[in-house]
Design a protein around this motif. Structure first.
Motif, PDB file in Angstrom:
ATOM      1  N   HIS A 247      92.848 -53.211  41.042  1.00  0.00           N
ATOM      2  CA  HIS A 247      93.863 -52.154  41.010  1.00  0.00           C
ATOM      3  C   HIS A 247      93.250 -50.754  41.072  1.00  0.00           C
ATOM      4  N   HIS A 248      92.073 -50.576  40.473  1.00  0.00           N
ATOM      5  CA  HIS A 248      91.419 -49.270  40.511  1.00  0.00           C
ATOM      6  C   HIS A 248      90.975 -48.936  41.941  1.00  0.00           C
ATOM      7  N   VAL A 249      90.498 -49.940  42.657  1.00  0.00           N
ATOM      8  CA  VAL A 249      90.107 -49.739  44.056  1.00  0.00           C
ATOM      9  C   VAL A 249      91.347 -49.412  44.877  1.00  0.00           C
ATOM     10  N   GLN A 250      92.436 -50.147  44.659  1.00  0.00           N
ATOM     11  CA  GLN A 250      93.679 -49.880  45.384  1.00  0.00           C
ATOM     12  C   GLN A 250      94.174 -48.461  45.139  1.00  0.00           C
ATOM     13  N   ALA A 251      94.123 -48.016  43.894  1.00  0.00           N
ATOM     14  CA  ALA A 251      94.577 -46.661  43.565  1.00  0.00           C
ATOM     15  C   ALA A 251      93.708 -45.613  44.250  1.00  0.00           C
TER      16      ALA A 251
ATOM     17  N   LEU B 299      80.265 -52.313  37.855  1.00  0.00           N
ATOM     18  CA  LEU B 299      79.632 -52.368  39.165  1.00  0.00           C
ATOM     19  C   LEU B 299      80.509 -53.091  40.177  1.00  0.00           C
ATOM     20  N   PHE B 300      81.403 -53.972  39.712  1.00  0.00           N
ATOM     21  CA  PHE B 300      82.335 -54.655  40.601  1.00  0.00           C
ATOM     22  C   PHE B 300      83.201 -53.628  41.330  1.00  0.00           C
ATOM     23  N   PHE B 301      83.696 -52.637  40.586  1.00  0.00           N
ATOM     24  CA  PHE B 301      84.513 -51.576  41.175  1.00  0.00           C
ATOM     25  C   PHE B 301      83.723 -50.826  42.252  1.00  0.00           C
ATOM     26  N   ILE B 302      82.519 -50.397  41.926  1.00  0.00           N
ATOM     27  CA  ILE B 302      81.706 -49.625  42.874  1.00  0.00           C
ATOM     28  C   ILE B 302      81.370 -50.463  44.099  1.00  0.00           C
ATOM     29  N   LYS B 303      80.961 -51.704  43.877  1.00  0.00           N
ATOM     30  CA  LYS B 303      80.590 -52.578  45.004  1.00  0.00           C
ATOM     31  C   LYS B 303      81.794 -52.798  45.926  1.00  0.00           C
TER      32      LYS B 303
END
Length: 135
Positions: A3-7, A44-48
């Motif tokens: 969800h953070h990536v989508q936002a 790191l999942f978010f950044i990757k």
């Protein structure tokens, strides 16, 4: 997709589509705790995931991605993990360490990547106008 990536991608699409249309953007992600916000710990999942999507779908649109304040231990792990990200994209990512507690100031190092005159006052900058919240 997280969800953070989508936002983040939603905000990016809004900025790129204008007005006025923009060809390249710098993205600053503030991980400090804010009253009333559900702040998730940086990972790191978010950044990757974000870096992978940006390099595959926005290869020349990203000028810079600055994430702050990033825990020093996660930054150390990032140095080992970043070898799996395309070199051109990796060079555009900056992780700035600092205190993420509520009420703490923007780490001074962030201002190496943006002029304080372009940064809103509510984030310790000098710009009178507030930023537009996109998400």
């Amino acid at each position: 997709v997280d969800h953070h990536v989508q936002a983040t991608l939603y905000a990016l699409e809004r900025v790129l589509s204008g007005p006025p249309p923009t060809s390249r953007v710098s993205v600053f992600i503030d991980l400090r705790a804010h009253k009333g916000a559900r702040n998730a710990a940086p990972d790191l999942f978010f950044i990757k995931n974000l870096a992978s999507i940006l390099q595959d779908n926005y290869p020349e649109r990203l000028h810079q991605l600055v994430i702050y304040p990033f825990p020093w231990i996660a930054k150390a792990i990032w140095h080992a993990a970043k070898v799996f990200i395309d070199t051109r994209t990796r060079e555009k990512i900056e992780l700035v360490t600092g205190d993420a507690s509520e009420g703490k100031p923007v780490p001074e190092e962030v201002f190496q990547f943006i002029d304080k005159k372009a940064w809103p006052k509510e984030y310790e900058g000098e710009r009178e106008e507030s930023i537009q919240y996109l998400v």
